[in-house]
Design an enzyme around this catalytic site. Structure first.
Site, PDB file in Angstrom:
ATOM      1  N   TYR A  16     -17.426   0.393   3.223  1.00  8.22           N
ATOM      2  CA  TYR A  16     -16.046   0.641   3.560  1.00  8.22           C
ATOM      3  C   TYR A  16     -15.192  -0.749   3.508  1.00  8.22           C
ATOM      4  O   TYR A  16     -15.610  -1.772   4.293  1.00  8.22           O
ATOM      5  CB  TYR A  16     -15.690   1.494   4.508  1.00  8.22           C
ATOM      6  CG  TYR A  16     -14.028   1.770   4.982  1.00  8.22           C
ATOM      7  CD1 TYR A  16     -13.571   2.456   4.010  1.00  8.22           C
ATOM      8  CD2 TYR A  16     -13.436   1.570   6.191  1.00  8.22           C
ATOM      9  CE1 TYR A  16     -12.056   2.692   4.252  1.00  8.22           C
ATOM     10  CE2 TYR A  16     -12.430   1.723   6.395  1.00  8.22           C
ATOM     11  CZ  TYR A  16     -11.639   2.157   5.386  1.00  8.22           C
ATOM     12  OH  TYR A  16     -10.137   2.361   5.784  1.00  8.22           O
TER      13      TYR A  16
ATOM     14  N   HIS B 256      -6.332  -0.018  15.294  1.00  3.99           N
ATOM     15  CA  HIS B 256      -7.389  -0.027  14.313  1.00  3.99           C
ATOM     16  C   HIS B 256      -7.195  -0.674  13.049  1.00  3.99           C
ATOM     17  O   HIS B 256      -6.008  -1.213  13.044  1.00  3.99           O
ATOM     18  CB  HIS B 256      -7.932   1.212  14.068  1.00  3.99           C
ATOM     19  CG  HIS B 256      -7.362   2.187  13.712  1.00  3.99           C
ATOM     20  ND1 HIS B 256      -6.435   2.962  13.915  1.00  3.99           N
ATOM     21  CD2 HIS B 256      -7.055   2.585  12.196  1.00  3.99           C
ATOM     22  CE1 HIS B 256      -5.701   3.736  13.296  1.00  3.99           C
ATOM     23  NE2 HIS B 256      -6.158   3.337  11.919  1.00  3.99           N
TER      24      HIS B 256
ATOM     25  N   HIS C 201      -2.966  -0.864  12.059  1.00  9.10           N
ATOM     26  CA  HIS C 201      -2.546   0.390  12.138  1.00  9.10           C
ATOM     27  C   HIS C 201      -2.522   1.159  13.504  1.00  9.10           C
ATOM     28  O   HIS C 201      -3.675   1.044  14.006  1.00  9.10           O
ATOM     29  CB  HIS C 201      -3.139   1.644  11.064  1.00  9.10           C
ATOM     30  CG  HIS C 201      -2.617   2.841  10.874  1.00  9.10           C
ATOM     31  ND1 HIS C 201      -3.282   3.711  10.303  1.00  9.10           N
ATOM     32  CD2 HIS C 201      -1.369   3.183  10.866  1.00  9.10           C
ATOM     33  CE1 HIS C 201      -2.573   4.947  10.042  1.00  9.10           C
ATOM     34  NE2 HIS C 201      -1.166   4.475  10.304  1.00  9.10           N
TER      35      HIS C 201
ATOM     36  N   GLU D 114      -8.001   9.932  13.347  1.00 14.66           N
ATOM     37  CA  GLU D 114      -8.496   9.630  12.276  1.00 14.66           C
ATOM     38  C   GLU D 114     -10.146   9.581  12.478  1.00 14.66           C
ATOM     39  O   GLU D 114     -10.549   8.675  13.202  1.00 14.66           O
ATOM     40  CB  GLU D 114      -8.142   8.210  11.413  1.00 14.66           C
ATOM     41  CG  GLU D 114      -6.765   8.103  11.215  1.00 14.66           C
ATOM     42  CD  GLU D 114      -6.253   6.666  10.810  1.00 14.66           C
ATOM     43  OE1 GLU D 114      -7.208   6.119  10.316  1.00 14.66           O
ATOM     44  OE2 GLU D 114      -5.010   6.251  11.012  1.00 14.66           O
TER      45      GLU D 114
ATOM     46  N   HIS E 245       0.701  -1.245  -0.040  1.00 12.76           N
ATOM     47  CA  HIS E 245      -0.059   0.004   0.028  1.00 12.76           C
ATOM     48  C   HIS E 245       0.794   1.298  -0.003  1.00 12.76           C
ATOM     49  O   HIS E 245       1.792   1.294   0.718  1.00 12.76           O
ATOM     50  CB  HIS E 245      -0.841   0.089   1.401  1.00 12.76           C
ATOM     51  CG  HIS E 245      -1.806  -1.007   1.427  1.00 12.76           C
ATOM     52  ND1 HIS E 245      -3.253  -0.788   1.321  1.00 12.76           N
ATOM     53  CD2 HIS E 245      -1.829  -2.305   1.799  1.00 12.76           C
ATOM     54  CE1 HIS E 245      -4.037  -1.726   1.490  1.00 12.76           C
ATOM     55  NE2 HIS E 245      -3.156  -2.769   1.634  1.00 12.76           N
TER      56      HIS E 245
ATOM     57  N   HIS F  53     -10.598   7.222  15.391  1.00  8.82           N
ATOM     58  CA  HIS F  53      -9.491   6.381  16.062  1.00  8.82           C
ATOM     59  C   HIS F  53      -8.595   7.445  16.249  1.00  8.82           C
ATOM     60  O   HIS F  53      -7.843   7.891  15.391  1.00  8.82           O
ATOM     61  CB  HIS F  53      -9.157   5.320  15.025  1.00  8.82           C
ATOM     62  CG  HIS F  53     -10.027   4.291  14.546  1.00  8.82           C
ATOM     63  ND1 HIS F  53     -10.266   3.992  13.380  1.00  8.82           N
ATOM     64  CD2 HIS F  53     -11.102   3.501  15.248  1.00  8.82           C
ATOM     65  CE1 HIS F  53     -11.348   3.076  13.283  1.00  8.82           C
ATOM     66  NE2 HIS F  53     -11.694   2.825  14.540  1.00  8.82           N
TER      67      HIS F  53
HETATM   68 FE   FE2 Z   1      -5.444   4.411  10.180  1.00 11.01          FE
END
Ligand code: FE2
Length: 437
Positions: free
Chosen positions: A353, A374, A338, A344, A295, A368
Site C-alpha cells: 500500500y 493517520h 488525515h 477507516e 488528490h 483508524h
Molecule cells: Fe483516512
C-alpha cells in the site's frame, strides 16, 4: 459425479447489477408468465425470497422467486450452537481505543478447519437489530464445507479473498472467486464454501445496513468506477443430495443456531428475480484520479456503497486502491495526513500500500477510527517529499477500505491476539520537525 460424491457445476454467470435475472438448471423448470402456477413445473415447490419490504419503492425492491425440490421450511427447530469467534453488536466486549491499530494476517490453521469454523470477528459497529452498522470478520481455513451450510439473517456478506480460491455454492448457483475478486451474498442466502486450493484466507464484511449498490457518479457521468455489466450473478445450479444428514447453521440476532436437514438446502432448480449473489473482478474497476495536481477525495475509489438515512453518509463504503498511474504535479502523491469523521478499516489483497513502507502486509488489517490521526509513515513521507515527480505506475497493489459511519469497535480477540501490532505507532514517531520560520 466426482469421487467425493458432491455435485459439481461449471460456473456460468449472468451479467449486470441488480438485473431481473431468469435462469433454470433444467429445461422447463422456470414458469413463464406467472410466478406461482397451481402446479409448479417438474414437481417443484414455489418459494419467494424477499430482500426488501414488499412495499419498497420499485428501484429498491428486491425479491427472487425460487422453484425448488423442497421448501425451505422442512427442518426441525434450530438449537443454539457455539458462536465460535463470531461476535456481534453492541461490540462492547472491550473499551474501544482511539489509538491507530494494525494487525498481521491470521495464521493458517494447523488442524482441519472449514470456512465457518474459522470465521473470526475483528471489529464491528452499529446495531444489527436496527439494520445499521457492520461486522468485520476474517477467515483462514483449510477444509471445504461439504455437508454443512450457513446463512446469516443479520446482513449481507461481502467476501474478499486474499489467499486461495473459493467456490461458493449458493442456493442460487455457484460463484467461483479468487484473489482479486469479490463476492456479495445477500442476507439469508444459504451457501457452503468449498476450497479450490489447500488453504484460504480473506476478509468478510457483514453489512447490517441497506444492501450494497453502485455509487451515484455525479459529474463523472454514466460510466466508470465499477461498470454495471462487470457484475456477474450465477446461473441456477442445484444439489439433489438427500437421505443423509446435513447441518444448516444460521446466524440470527448475533448468535449461531444449528439444525439438521435430510437433504441439501441448495435445491433450487430455477429462479428469477433481482435478489441474488454476485461476483466482481476488481481488475475491472475503472479507476479515476488526478491528471493535474492534488488528490481527489478517496470516494472516487468507491466500488459499492451501503447508504444510510443521511445523504452522503454511508453505512459503509467499499473503496478500492488499485494499480494506477500517479501523474499529479507539484503534489505529495501518497495518501496525505488525515483525521476523518468516518472510520477507516483497511485490508490488503496484493502487494504494498502506497502510504506504508512496511508492516501492512497482504492479509493484514488496519483500523483508524473517528478523528484518530493517520497517514504516511515516516519513511514514505521522506521518500515522497523528495521524489522526482515524473509519471509513475503503481503496480501490483490492491488495497481496500471499508469506510463506515460509526466507529469500529474491536473485539476482545482483536485486542488480545498476537497478530495485533503493538509497535504500530512507532512508524510515525521519527517524523522530524522541519519547521524553519
Ligand atoms: Fe483516512
Amino acid at each position: 459425479m466426482p469421487a467425493n460424491g458432491l455435485p459439481q457445476h461449471h460456473p456460468g454467470y449472468q451479467s449486470g447489477f441488480g438485473n431481473e435475472f431468469a435462469t433454470e438448471a433444467h429445461p422447463g423448470a422456470l414458469p413463464v408468465g406467472q410466478n406461482a402456477p397451481q402446479k409448479a413445473p417438474l414437481g417443484l415447490y414455489t418459494e419467494q425470497l424477499s430482500g426488501s419490504p414488499f412495499t419498497a419503492p420499485r428501484h429498491l425492491n428486491r425479491r427472487t422467486w425460487t422453484y425448488r425440490i423442497r421448501p425451505s421450511v422442512m427442518h426441525p427447530p434450530f438449537r443454539r450452537t457455539d458462536n465460535r469467534l463470531i461476535r456481534s453488536s453492541p461490540f462492547n466486549e472491550v473499551e474501544t481505543t482511539p489509538s491507530q491499530l494494525r494487525w498481521d494476517p491470521l495464521p493458517l490453521p494447523t488442524t482441519p478447519t472449514d470456512w465457518l469454523d474459522s470465521l473470526t470477528t475483528l471489529a464491528g459497529n452499529g446495531d444489527l437489530t436496527l439494520h445499521s452498522g457492520v461486522a468485520i470478520h476474517l477467515y483462514a481455513c483449510n477444509k471445504s464445507m461439504t455437508d454443512r451450510f450457513f446463512y446469516t439473517a443479520d446482513g449481507e456478506l461481502l467476501i474478499v479473498p486474499q489467499l486461495g480460491a473459493l467456490k461458493l455454492h449458493t442456493e442460487l448457483g455457484l460463484i467461483a472467486i479468487a484473489n482479486g475478486e469479490i463476492a456479495v451474498l445477500p442476507r439469508g442466502i444459504k451457501f457452503r464454501v468449498e476450497l479450490a486450493d489447500q488453504e484460504a484466507r480473506g476478509y468478510v464484511l457483514e453489512n447490517f445496513g441497506p444492501t450494497f449498490r453502485l455509487p451515484d457518479l455525479g459529474p463523472i457521468g454514466a460510466n466508470s468506477l465499477a461498470n454495471t455489466r462487470d457484475f456477474l450473478t450465477p446461473v441456477a445450479a442445484y444439489d439433489d443430495r438427500d437421505n443423509q444428514n446435513f447441518e444448516v447453521v444460521a446466524k440470527f440476532l448475533g448468535n449461531l443456531w444449528s439444525t439438521d436437514f435430510d437433504h441439501s438446502p441448495l435445491d433450487v432448480v430455477a429462479w428469477h428475480g433481482n435478489y441474488a449473489p454476485y461476483k466482481y473482478d476488481l481488475n475491472r474497476f475503472n479507476c479515476i484520479n488526478s491528471v493535474s495536481f492534488d488528490h481527489p477525495d478517496p470516494s472516487i475509489y468507491t466500488v459499492l456503497t451501503s447508504p444510510s438515512e443521511l445523504p452522503g453518509t454511508a453505512n459503509v463504503d467499499f473503496a478500492l486502491f488499485p494499480p494506477r498511474w500517479l501523474v499529479a504535479e507539484h503534489t505529495f502523491r501518497p495518501p496525505w495526513f488525515h483525521r476523518n469523521f468516518m472510520n477507516e478499516f483497511m485490508g490488503l489483497i496484493q502487494g504494498e500500500y502506497d502510504a506504508k513502507a512496511e508492516g501492512f502486509v497482504p492479509g493484514g488489517a488496519s483500523l483508524h477510527n473517528c478523528m484518530s490521526g493517520h497517514g504516511p509513515d515516516a519513511e514514505t513521507f521522506d521518500r515522497a517529499s523528495r521524489a522526482d515527480l515524473k509519471p509513475v505506475k503503481l503496480e501490483g497493489t490492491l488495497a481496500f477500505m471499508w469506510e463506515t459511519r460509526f466507529a469500529c469497535r474491536p473485539t476482545k480477540f482483536a485486542m488480545d491476539t498476537a497478530q495485533l501490532q503493538h509497535e504500530y505507532f512507532e512508524c510515525w514517531q521519527s517524523l522530524r520537525k522541519n519547521f524553519k520560520p
